[in-house]
Scaffold this active site. Structure first.
Site, PDB file in Angstrom:
ATOM      1  N   HIS A  41      -4.334  10.925   5.286  1.00 61.73           N
ATOM      2  CA  HIS A  41      -3.201  10.212   5.887  1.00 61.73           C
ATOM      3  C   HIS A  41      -2.617  10.899   7.115  1.00 61.73           C
ATOM      4  O   HIS A  41      -1.952  10.251   7.927  1.00 61.73           O
ATOM      5  CB  HIS A  41      -2.104   9.926   4.861  1.00 61.73           C
ATOM      6  CG  HIS A  41      -1.602  11.131   4.111  1.00 61.73           C
ATOM      7  ND1 HIS A  41      -0.954  12.179   4.717  1.00 61.73           N
ATOM      8  CD2 HIS A  41      -1.648  11.432   2.785  1.00 61.73           C
ATOM      9  CE1 HIS A  41      -0.609  13.072   3.808  1.00 61.73           C
ATOM     10  NE2 HIS A  41      -1.021  12.652   2.625  1.00 61.73           N
ATOM     11  N   ASP A  81       0.856  -1.194   0.000  1.00 55.51           N
ATOM     12  CA  ASP A  81       0.000   0.000   0.000  1.00 55.51           C
ATOM     13  C   ASP A  81       0.890   1.240   0.000  1.00 55.51           C
ATOM     14  O   ASP A  81       2.027   1.202   0.497  1.00 55.51           O
ATOM     15  CB  ASP A  81      -0.922   0.008   1.218  1.00 55.51           C
ATOM     16  CG  ASP A  81      -1.920   1.154   1.160  1.00 55.51           C
ATOM     17  OD1 ASP A  81      -2.733   1.188   0.214  1.00 55.51           O
ATOM     18  OD2 ASP A  81      -1.888   2.036   2.038  1.00 55.51           O
ATOM     19  N   ASP A  98      -2.512  -0.318   6.661  1.00 53.02           N
ATOM     20  CA  ASP A  98      -3.459  -0.723   5.613  1.00 53.02           C
ATOM     21  C   ASP A  98      -3.001  -2.002   4.921  1.00 53.02           C
ATOM     22  O   ASP A  98      -3.824  -2.849   4.553  1.00 53.02           O
ATOM     23  CB  ASP A  98      -3.635   0.398   4.589  1.00 53.02           C
ATOM     24  CG  ASP A  98      -4.478   1.552   5.134  1.00 53.02           C
ATOM     25  OD1 ASP A  98      -4.920   1.451   6.292  1.00 53.02           O
ATOM     26  OD2 ASP A  98      -4.685   2.532   4.404  1.00 53.02           O
ATOM     27  N   GLU A 138       0.828   5.752   0.433  1.00 49.68           N
ATOM     28  CA  GLU A 138       0.145   7.022   0.676  1.00 49.68           C
ATOM     29  C   GLU A 138       0.834   8.058  -0.206  1.00 49.68           C
ATOM     30  O   GLU A 138       2.050   7.971  -0.461  1.00 49.68           O
ATOM     31  CB  GLU A 138       0.208   7.426   2.146  1.00 49.68           C
ATOM     32  CG  GLU A 138      -0.486   6.463   3.105  1.00 49.68           C
ATOM     33  CD  GLU A 138      -1.974   6.342   2.855  1.00 49.68           C
ATOM     34  OE1 GLU A 138      -2.571   7.298   2.314  1.00 49.68           O
ATOM     35  OE2 GLU A 138      -2.547   5.294   3.200  1.00 49.68           O
ATOM     36  N   ASP A 155      -6.719  17.842   0.955  1.00 49.01           N
ATOM     37  CA  ASP A 155      -7.609  16.684   1.085  1.00 49.01           C
ATOM     38  C   ASP A 155      -6.819  15.416   1.380  1.00 49.01           C
ATOM     39  O   ASP A 155      -7.269  14.567   2.154  1.00 49.01           O
ATOM     40  CB  ASP A 155      -8.432  16.496  -0.195  1.00 49.01           C
ATOM     41  CG  ASP A 155      -9.491  17.574  -0.369  1.00 49.01           C
ATOM     42  OD1 ASP A 155      -9.818  18.235   0.636  1.00 49.01           O
ATOM     43  OD2 ASP A 155      -9.978  17.745  -1.499  1.00 49.01           O
ATOM     44  N   HIS A 187      -5.496   6.779   7.367  1.00 50.64           N
ATOM     45  CA  HIS A 187      -4.838   5.839   6.463  1.00 50.64           C
ATOM     46  C   HIS A 187      -3.337   5.838   6.751  1.00 50.64           C
ATOM     47  O   HIS A 187      -2.724   6.882   6.933  1.00 50.64           O
ATOM     48  CB  HIS A 187      -5.061   6.259   5.002  1.00 50.64           C
ATOM     49  CG  HIS A 187      -6.450   6.028   4.525  1.00 50.64           C
ATOM     50  ND1 HIS A 187      -6.726   5.404   3.330  1.00 50.64           N
ATOM     51  CD2 HIS A 187      -7.643   6.332   5.073  1.00 50.64           C
ATOM     52  CE1 HIS A 187      -8.034   5.345   3.162  1.00 50.64           C
ATOM     53  NE2 HIS A 187      -8.611   5.905   4.216  1.00 50.64           N
TER      54      HIS A 187
END
Length: 235
Positions: A57, A7, A157, A9, A52, A152
């Protein structure tokens, strides 16, 4: 088989428009078992995160200032991923960012290092058509504890997705079970063949039949009335 659940970010939603990776989390599975051989990187993206994205995160621009840039960790990451199947939720998004980082570092795309990329989101959509299939929704549906996920995070994750993936793909290919361990029995593994047992036949109750019918209805709606059983019923 060696599998890596991965995963990322990012600073925003578009690698092509200049957004960059700020975090990478990887969880290793061998034979569908967690090994603990995980990888985690924070990266300096050389740009600020969109507002946003920051809300998603929570990784501040100041925190990332002293972190390594992608080229500094590229060799370590690629050696770790080499030859493995990579499992990603909404794979096209993360792969686009990985490929852009590799391109900027003068390296080939990710597909040249790994054996396969599996999109767990596509798997979930096939299993649960018409349902929400975000990571949080799948955790709820498959009873994976995500109570620690307030924001997140790539490693958290990836760990949750590893549990979700195992639940999505659970099953037994053959009724043969190995028991015992090399440490406990001198290396001799006892094999029990369950095919000799007479298994009871359990019929679905009214509640289960109703739930099954609701699922068929949802699948039928998602396919706009083109499911085989509805076609046969109308015929």
């Amino acid at each position: 088989m060696r599998q890596i659940v991965l995963d990322t970010e990012t600073t925003g939603l578009s690698a092509e428009n200049g957004d960059r990776i700020i975090e990478i989390g990887c969880v290793e599975l061998l034979g569908r078992k967690l090994t603990g051989n995980n990888k985690h990187f924070y990266l300096n993206p050389e740009r600020d995160s969109h507002e946003d994205a920051l809300k998603v995160h929570g990784i501040s621009n100041d925190f990332l200032q002293d972190k390594p840039k992608f080229p500094a960790i590229a060799d370590e990451l690629l050696k770790y991923l080499q030859g493995a199947e990579i499992i990603i939720h909404n794979a096209p998004f993360d792969v686009s960012f990985l490929n852009k980082e590799l391109e900027l570092a003068g390296l080939p795309p990710i597909k040249q290092y790994v054996s396969k990329v599996t999109d767990s989101l596509m798997m979930a959509k096939e299993l649960f058509p018409g349902k929400r299939n975000s990571l949080d929704a799948l955790c709820d549906r498959l009873e994976v504890d995500n109570s620690g996920r307030t924001l997140h995070g790539a490693l958290l994750d990836a760990e949750l997705l590893a549990d979700v993936y195992i639940n999505l793909t659970r099953g037994q290919n053959a009724l043969v079970m190995e028991v015992g361990s090399a440490a406990g029995d001198g290396g001799n593994i006892a094999v029990i063949d369950l095919r000799g047992f007479e298994l009871p036949l359990l019929l679905a109750n009214e509640h289960e039949m109703a739930a099954h019918e609701n699922l068929l209805t949802d699948i039928d709606k998602a396919s706009k009335g083109k499911t085989v059983w509805r076609v046969l019923e109308s015929a």
